[in-house]
Design an enzyme around this catalytic site. Structure first.
Site, PDB file in Angstrom:
ATOM      1  N   LYS A  63       0.839  -1.203   0.000  1.00 47.63           N
ATOM      2  CA  LYS A  63       0.000   0.000   0.000  1.00 47.63           C
ATOM      3  C   LYS A  63       0.874   1.253   0.000  1.00 47.63           C
ATOM      4  O   LYS A  63       0.580   2.220  -0.705  1.00 47.63           O
ATOM      5  CB  LYS A  63      -0.957  -0.031   1.206  1.00 47.63           C
ATOM      6  CG  LYS A  63      -2.067  -1.055   0.987  1.00 47.63           C
ATOM      7  CD  LYS A  63      -2.827  -1.456   2.230  1.00 47.63           C
ATOM      8  CE  LYS A  63      -3.764  -2.624   1.889  1.00 47.63           C
ATOM      9  NZ  LYS A  63      -4.419  -3.218   3.043  1.00 47.63           N
ATOM     10  N   GLN A 107      -5.228  -1.991   9.145  1.00 42.27           N
ATOM     11  CA  GLN A 107      -4.948  -3.296   8.532  1.00 42.27           C
ATOM     12  C   GLN A 107      -5.518  -4.416   9.407  1.00 42.27           C
ATOM     13  O   GLN A 107      -5.250  -4.475  10.600  1.00 42.27           O
ATOM     14  CB  GLN A 107      -3.425  -3.462   8.371  1.00 42.27           C
ATOM     15  CG  GLN A 107      -3.008  -4.740   7.667  1.00 42.27           C
ATOM     16  CD  GLN A 107      -3.488  -4.803   6.227  1.00 42.27           C
ATOM     17  OE1 GLN A 107      -3.340  -3.860   5.458  1.00 42.27           O
ATOM     18  NE2 GLN A 107      -4.088  -5.930   5.845  1.00 42.27           N
ATOM     19  N   ASP A 130     -11.814   2.244   3.200  1.00 46.44           N
ATOM     20  CA  ASP A 130     -12.167   0.827   3.018  1.00 46.44           C
ATOM     21  C   ASP A 130     -13.672   0.662   2.781  1.00 46.44           C
ATOM     22  O   ASP A 130     -14.123  -0.405   2.378  1.00 46.44           O
ATOM     23  CB  ASP A 130     -11.794   0.030   4.282  1.00 46.44           C
ATOM     24  CG  ASP A 130     -10.451  -0.673   4.150  1.00 46.44           C
ATOM     25  OD1 ASP A 130     -10.044  -0.969   3.019  1.00 46.44           O
ATOM     26  OD2 ASP A 130      -9.823  -0.922   5.203  1.00 46.44           O
TER      27      ASP A 130
END
Ligand code: NAD
Length: 300
Positions: A63, A107, A130
Site C-alpha cells: 500500500k 490493517q 475501506d
C-alpha cells in the site's frame, strides 16, 4: 455470456490481467492526485498496522509503494500487538482530526483483545477509504455512495474492462463476508445482475455455481471451485489467496479459491492468483484516497 468456442474445440479461458488494469487505474489516480496538488490539495493515506503478522506487513508495504506511485502521501503507524482499545481509539481520533490525512486504513486482522467493529465505527466516514463504516455500507445499499469497498469495486472494474455484461447475467457470489461477499453481491445487483449469494450452509453449491454467467469465488477455501462447477464460457473471478506450505506440481506457492488449471479449460474468462483481484484491491484503495481528499476539500 460469450462462449469462447472455436469450431468444435473449446478455447481456454481468456485470462483477465489484474496487474494491467490496476496499472491503468493507478495511472488515472496519479493524474488526478497531481491535478489536486496543483490546487493545494495533497491526498494522504494513514495505514495502521497492529502486531507483527508477516502477511499484514507485506500488504502494508504494498500500500505504501502504491501511494508513492500515485503521488499520495503515506503515513504509517505500527502498534504493538498488546495494544489496548483506548490507545487505538485515541490514534483513530487523532487521524480523524489531521487535515494531512485524507484516508484511514486499519490493517486487519486486529489482535483478539480489540473489537474491530468498534474501531471501524470510530473512523470518520469521510476518511473511511475501506468503506467498512456502517454509514458507508448503508449508502452502498441505497446506491448513493462516496466510496466502494476496494476488493468488490476492483472486481467490477475488471468485469467492465473485460467487456463482460452484467445486466441480466446470472451472478453467483460464493461467500457472504462484510468486506467481500455481501458488497460484491450489491454491486452486481446495482449493475442489474440477477444475484445469488452462497455460503457455508448453502445446499448443493455445485449446481448453483453451474448456473452462473459470472461466478465470484470468495469462500477462503483453496480450490473449492472445480471445473465441474463452472458453466462453459462463464466469467470466473477468484478472490481467494492461499499460501501453500509447499509448491504444487506446477511450482506455484499461491493458489486461489478456484482450481485454475482445470477451470480455465471450461470458463470464458478467469482471473489468475496472483495477478488478478489482488492488485485491483490496492488500486481501488488509491482511488478512494483521492476521492476522500476531494470530498474533504469541498466539505471543509
Ligand atoms: P471470510 O472468511 O470472512 O468469509 C468467507 C465466506 O465464505 C463466509 O461467508 C462463508 O460462509 C463462506 N464459505 C466458507 N466455506 C464455504 C463453503 N464450503 N461453501 C460456500 N461458502 C463457504 O473471508 P473473506 O474476508 O470474505 O475473504 C475470502 C477470501 O478472499 C480469503 O481467501 C481472503 O484471503 C481473500 N481476500 C482477498 C482479497 C484480495 O485483495 N485478493 C481481499 C479480501 C479477501
Amino acid at each position: 455470456m460469450i462462449a469462447r468456442k472455436k469450431g468444435m474445440i473449446w478455447m481456454k479461458a481468456k485470462i483477465i490481467d489484474g496487474k494491467a488494469v490496476a496499472a491503468r487505474v493507478k495511472n488515472e489516480v496519479k493524474n488526478e492526485a497531481e491535478r489536486l496538488r496543483q490546487n493545494g490539495i495533497v491526498p494522504g493515506l494513514a495505514v495502521v498496522l497492529v502486531g507483527d503478522d508477516p502477511a499484514s506487513a507485506i500488504y502494508v508495504e504494498g500500500k505504501k509503494k502504491a501511494c508513492a506511485q500515485c503521488c499520495i502521501r503515506s503515513f504509517e503507524y505500527v502498534l504493538d500487538k498488546s495494544v489496548n482499545r483506548e490507545v487505538l481509539l485515541e490514534l483513530v481520533g487523532k487521524l480523524n482530526n489531521d487535515p494531512k490525512v485524507s484516508g484511514i486504513l486499519i490493517q486487519s486482522p486486529l489482535p483478539e483483545q480489540i473489537d474491530e467493529s468498534e474501531i471501524i465505527a470510530a473512523i470518520s466516514p469521510e476518511k473511511d477509504v475501506d468503506a467498512f463504516h456502517a454509514r458507508n455500507v448503508g449508502k452502498i445499499m441505497i446506491g448513493k455512495f462516496d466510496f466502494l469497498p476496494c476488493t468488490p469495486s476492483g472486481i467490477m472494474e475488471l468485469i467492465a474492462d473485460s467487456g463482460i455484461k452484467v445486466e441480466g447475467a446470472g451472478c453467483v457470489v460464493v461467500g457472504r463476508s462484510n468486506i467481500v461477499g455481501k458488497p460484491m453481491a450489491m454491486l452486481l445487483l446495482h449493475k442489474h445482475g440477477t444475484v445469488t449469494i452462497c455460503h457455508s450452509r448453502t445446499k448443493d453449491l455445485a449446481s448453483l455455481c453451474r448456473e452462473a454467467d459470472i461466478l465470484v469465488a470468495a469462500a477462503g477455501k483453496p480450490k473449492i471451485i472445480t471445473a465441474d462447477m463452472v458453466k462453459p464460457g462463464a466469467a470466473v473471478i477468484d478472490v481467494g489467496i492461499h499460501r501453500l506450505a509447499a509448491a504444487d506440481s506446477n511450482g506455484k506457492k499461491i493458489c486461489g479459491d478456484v482450481d485454475f488449471d482445470a477451470v480455465s479449460e471450461v470458463a470464458g474468462y478467469i482471473t489468475p492468483v496472483p495477478g488478478g483481484v489482488g492488485p485491483m484491491t490496492i488500486a481501488m484503495l488509491m482511488k478512494n484516497t483521492v476521492t476522500a481528499a476531494k470530498l474533504q476539500s469541498v466539505n471543509h
